[in-house]
Design a protein around this motif. Structure first.
Motif, PDB file in Angstrom:
ATOM      1  N   LYS A   5       0.655  -1.175  -0.075  1.00 55.26           N
ATOM      2  CA  LYS A   5       0.113  -0.084   0.017  1.00 55.26           C
ATOM      3  C   LYS A   5       0.819   1.151   0.067  1.00 55.26           C
ATOM      4  CE  LYS A   5      -4.300  -1.939   2.022  1.00 55.26           C
ATOM      5  NZ  LYS A   5      -5.438  -1.510   2.895  1.00 55.26           N
ATOM      6  N   ASP A   6       2.214   1.114  -0.171  1.00 59.91           N
ATOM      7  CA  ASP A   6       3.087   2.160  -0.215  1.00 59.91           C
ATOM      8  C   ASP A   6       3.306   2.746  -1.705  1.00 59.91           C
ATOM      9  OD1 ASP A   6       5.042   0.178   2.124  1.00 59.91           O
ATOM     10  OD2 ASP A   6       3.404   1.636   2.418  1.00 59.91           O
ATOM     11  N   ILE A   7       3.618   4.199  -1.561  1.00 60.50           N
ATOM     12  CA  ILE A   7       3.603   4.577  -2.842  1.00 60.50           C
ATOM     13  C   ILE A   7       5.204   3.903  -3.710  1.00 60.50           C
ATOM     14  CG2 ILE A   7       4.432   6.914  -3.962  1.00 60.50           C
ATOM     15  CD1 ILE A   7       2.420   8.184  -1.677  1.00 60.50           C
ATOM     16  N   GLY A  16      17.944   9.429 -15.144  1.00 61.08           N
ATOM     17  CA  GLY A  16      17.645  10.125 -13.921  1.00 61.08           C
ATOM     18  C   GLY A  16      16.088  10.372 -14.057  1.00 61.08           C
ATOM     19  N   ALA A  17      15.204  10.032 -14.952  1.00 62.18           N
ATOM     20  CA  ALA A  17      13.931  10.278 -15.049  1.00 62.18           C
ATOM     21  C   ALA A  17      13.230   9.519 -13.952  1.00 62.18           C
ATOM     22  CB  ALA A  17      13.295   9.981 -16.358  1.00 62.18           C
ATOM     23  N   SER A  18      12.050   9.770 -13.625  1.00 61.80           N
ATOM     24  CA  SER A  18      11.459   8.900 -12.313  1.00 61.80           C
ATOM     25  C   SER A  18       9.962   9.318 -12.300  1.00 61.80           C
ATOM     26  CB  SER A  18      12.077   9.520 -11.156  1.00 61.80           C
ATOM     27  OG  SER A  18      11.285  10.401 -10.800  1.00 61.80           O
ATOM     28  N   ILE A  19       9.152   8.151 -11.907  1.00 66.77           N
ATOM     29  CA  ILE A  19       7.813   8.290 -11.744  1.00 66.77           C
ATOM     30  C   ILE A  19       7.403   7.773 -10.165  1.00 66.77           C
ATOM     31  CG2 ILE A  19       7.148   7.924 -14.095  1.00 66.77           C
ATOM     32  CD1 ILE A  19       6.311   4.991 -13.376  1.00 66.77           C
ATOM     33  N   GLN A  20       6.471   8.330  -9.578  1.00 67.96           N
ATOM     34  CA  GLN A  20       5.890   7.737  -8.545  1.00 67.96           C
ATOM     35  C   GLN A  20       4.526   7.207  -8.669  1.00 67.96           C
ATOM     36  OE1 GLN A  20       6.004  10.964  -5.488  1.00 67.96           O
ATOM     37  NE2 GLN A  20       7.708   9.812  -4.487  1.00 67.96           N
ATOM     38  N   VAL A  21       4.098   6.100  -8.038  1.00 68.70           N
ATOM     39  CA  VAL A  21       2.582   5.665  -8.275  1.00 68.70           C
ATOM     40  C   VAL A  21       2.282   5.045  -6.959  1.00 68.70           C
ATOM     41  CG1 VAL A  21       1.330   4.113  -9.650  1.00 68.70           C
ATOM     42  CG2 VAL A  21       3.530   4.616 -10.582  1.00 68.70           C
ATOM     43  N   GLY A  25      -5.741   3.041  -6.501  1.00 68.59           N
ATOM     44  CA  GLY A  25      -5.947   3.596  -7.853  1.00 68.59           C
ATOM     45  C   GLY A  25      -4.956   3.249  -9.025  1.00 68.59           C
ATOM     46  N   ALA A  26      -4.026   2.880  -8.461  1.00 76.62           N
ATOM     47  CA  ALA A  26      -2.602   2.852  -9.396  1.00 76.62           C
ATOM     48  C   ALA A  26      -2.455   4.163  -9.994  1.00 76.62           C
ATOM     49  CB  ALA A  26      -2.784   1.857 -10.416  1.00 76.62           C
ATOM     50  N   THR A  27      -2.493   5.228  -9.177  1.00 75.41           N
ATOM     51  CA  THR A  27      -2.545   6.689  -9.491  1.00 75.41           C
ATOM     52  C   THR A  27      -1.094   7.130  -9.574  1.00 75.41           C
ATOM     53  OG1 THR A  27      -4.566   6.892  -8.292  1.00 75.41           O
ATOM     54  CG2 THR A  27      -3.448   8.694  -8.725  1.00 75.41           C
ATOM     55  N   VAL A  28      -0.633   7.325 -10.777  1.00 80.61           N
ATOM     56  CA  VAL A  28       0.395   7.945 -11.082  1.00 80.61           C
ATOM     57  C   VAL A  28       0.659   9.649 -10.308  1.00 80.61           C
ATOM     58  CG1 VAL A  28       2.420   8.873 -12.762  1.00 80.61           C
ATOM     59  CG2 VAL A  28       0.684   6.826 -13.209  1.00 80.61           C
ATOM     60  N   GLY A  56      -2.404  13.806 -10.482  1.00 72.98           N
ATOM     61  CA  GLY A  56      -1.533  13.067 -11.085  1.00 72.98           C
ATOM     62  C   GLY A  56      -2.287  12.332 -12.258  1.00 72.98           C
ATOM     63  N   ILE A  57      -2.485  11.242 -12.570  1.00 75.31           N
ATOM     64  CA  ILE A  57      -3.455  10.330 -13.553  1.00 75.31           C
ATOM     65  C   ILE A  57      -4.528   9.382 -12.841  1.00 75.31           C
ATOM     66  CG2 ILE A  57      -3.290   9.071 -15.555  1.00 75.31           C
ATOM     67  CD1 ILE A  57      -0.262   9.885 -15.970  1.00 75.31           C
ATOM     68  N   PRO A  58      -5.410  10.023 -12.267  1.00 76.96           N
ATOM     69  CA  PRO A  58      -6.462   9.009 -11.707  1.00 76.96           C
ATOM     70  C   PRO A  58      -7.200   8.177 -13.046  1.00 76.96           C
ATOM     71  CG  PRO A  58      -6.715  11.293 -10.913  1.00 76.96           C
ATOM     72  CD  PRO A  58      -5.909  11.234 -11.999  1.00 76.96           C
ATOM     73  N   LEU A  59      -7.527   6.949 -12.705  1.00 71.70           N
ATOM     74  CA  LEU A  59      -7.971   6.218 -13.701  1.00 71.70           C
ATOM     75  C   LEU A  59      -9.638   6.285 -13.640  1.00 71.70           C
ATOM     76  CD1 LEU A  59      -5.443   3.217 -13.249  1.00 71.70           C
ATOM     77  CD2 LEU A  59      -5.185   4.944 -14.897  1.00 71.70           C
ATOM     78  N   VAL A  60     -10.256   6.301 -14.771  1.00 70.10           N
ATOM     79  CA  VAL A  60     -11.652   6.455 -14.749  1.00 70.10           C
ATOM     80  C   VAL A  60     -11.902   5.273 -15.331  1.00 70.10           C
ATOM     81  CG1 VAL A  60     -13.719   7.736 -15.673  1.00 70.10           C
ATOM     82  CG2 VAL A  60     -11.524   8.937 -14.549  1.00 70.10           C
ATOM     83  N   PHE A  61     -12.945   4.451 -14.860  1.00 66.99           N
ATOM     84  CA  PHE A  61     -13.535   2.971 -15.376  1.00 66.99           C
ATOM     85  C   PHE A  61     -14.647   2.730 -14.337  1.00 66.99           C
ATOM     86  CE2 PHE A  61     -14.156  -0.579 -18.056  1.00 66.99           C
ATOM     87  CZ  PHE A  61     -14.446  -1.593 -16.893  1.00 66.99           C
ATOM     88  N   PRO A  62     -15.822   1.998 -14.641  1.00 71.48           N
ATOM     89  CA  PRO A  62     -16.335   1.731 -16.131  1.00 71.48           C
ATOM     90  C   PRO A  62     -17.154   2.973 -16.621  1.00 71.48           C
ATOM     91  CG  PRO A  62     -17.411   0.545 -14.314  1.00 71.48           C
ATOM     92  CD  PRO A  62     -16.304   1.344 -13.753  1.00 71.48           C
TER      93      PRO A  62
END
Ligand code: TA6
Length: 296
Positions: A5-7, A16-21, A25-28, A56-62
């Motif tokens: 449950k940790d980011i 050196g590029a990076s992302i955090q998720v 919600g698998a939210t970037v 970030g990038i919340p995922l919308v479905f359905p």
């Protein structure tokens, strides 16, 4: 496979590029191309799983937007309201990435009542695949119908971009180009269909696509821009991708408890989605929505 449950922070060692998720919600939450942060997350966003992340990038479905036909499913559906399972990670010379999965059997929140998902009629498995480097971030959401009944759906990547210098109201710094030939649906009722799209009041617009591929340029302040492309497929056939543009502006910003009152000056949402597909996803078949963001 991890039920953390940790980011998660993933580095692309070569650049050196990076992302955090956030597994919720698998939210970037972050995409840094090695020079700057591209995404926006509200200073008041809740990261404890109590509500979808404001940024970030919340995922919308359905579903996109509020429920209909008596359903009580929360706005934008259940994908962003549950913990996803982390799967693979990778870090190569060209790119790095991570994937997550969510099986509807494990969905405990955001289903609501009075709808076929709550009645047990439908089943699905969602997969999020992220690949990034210094040049781009690709986000691919895949939906597989694992049940016996076909279901209708909408899906969208609710991407929040940070506007450097708090310049969202400066038309020379914050704009969206590339939606000129799209059909405008204005959810506020104040829009003049002029381009490039700029922020001079609340903006909540759906642009429906005359073509299949979406390709826009977004001004992100500091005289810089981001290019975003998106494509959608249902059962391996390309489908039109709509684009939503949103900025809450003064009043809506003040009324969101998880959003700083002045933060409408720091962000714009530009959201690719499969919103007009009037078919269904047949049993065993797959749909996907892919967004690629290129810091220019
Ligand atoms: O971005 C378009 C939109 O549907 C807006 O109408 C606004 O509601 C926004 O999504 C945020 O929705 P949320 O449920 O995350 O507060």
């Amino acid at each position: 496979m991890s039920m953390t449950k940790d980011i998660q922070t993933i580095q692309h060692s070569a650049s050196g590029a990076s992302i955090q998720v956030h597994p919720f919600g698998a939210t970037v939450l972050s995409y840094n191309n090695g020079k700057k942060e591209i995404l926006f997350v509200s200073e008041s966003a809740l990261l404890d799983g109590s509500k979808p992340v404001r940024g970030g990038i919340p995922l919308v479905f359905p579903i996109f937007g509020p429920p209909s036909n008596g359903s009580t499913m929360p706005q934008h559906g259940f994908a962003r309201r549950n913990y996803w399972t982390q799967k693979q990670t990778f870090d190569t010379t060209t790119s790095a990435g991570i994937s997550f999965e969510l099986d509807f059997q494990d969905v405990s929140a955001g289903i609501g009542e009075q709808n076929p998902w709550a009645n047990g009629d439908f089943n699905c498995k969602l997969q999020l695949e992220l690949e990034f480097g210094p040049e781009q971030l690709t986000t691919k959401l895949s939906i597989r119908n694992t049940g016996s009944k076909a279901f209708p759906f909408q899906t969208l990547l609710h991407t929040y971009y940070t506007i450097q210098g708090k310049a969202a109201l400066d038309p020379s710094q914050c704009y969206v180009k590339g939606l000129e030939r799209y059909k405008l649906i204005d959810k506020v009722g104040n829009a003049i269909d002029k381009h490039p799209i700029i922020i001079e009041a609340e903006v909540d617009r759906v642009y429906d696509s005359p073509t299949k591929q979406l390709d826009v340029t977004i001004g992100v302040g500091n005289n810089e821009a981001v290019r975003m492309t998106a494509m959608g497929e249902v059962d391996e056939v390309s489908v039109p991708v709509s684009c939503v543009v949103w900025n809450p502006y003064v009043e809506k910003a003040a009324n969101m408890s998880d959003f700083g009152n002045d933060q409408y000056q720091e962000m714009i949402c530009v959201e690719p989605g499969i919103l007009t597909y009037d078919g269904v996803l047949e049993a065993t078949k797959q749909a996907s929505l892919t967004q690629t963001v290129f810091p220019l």
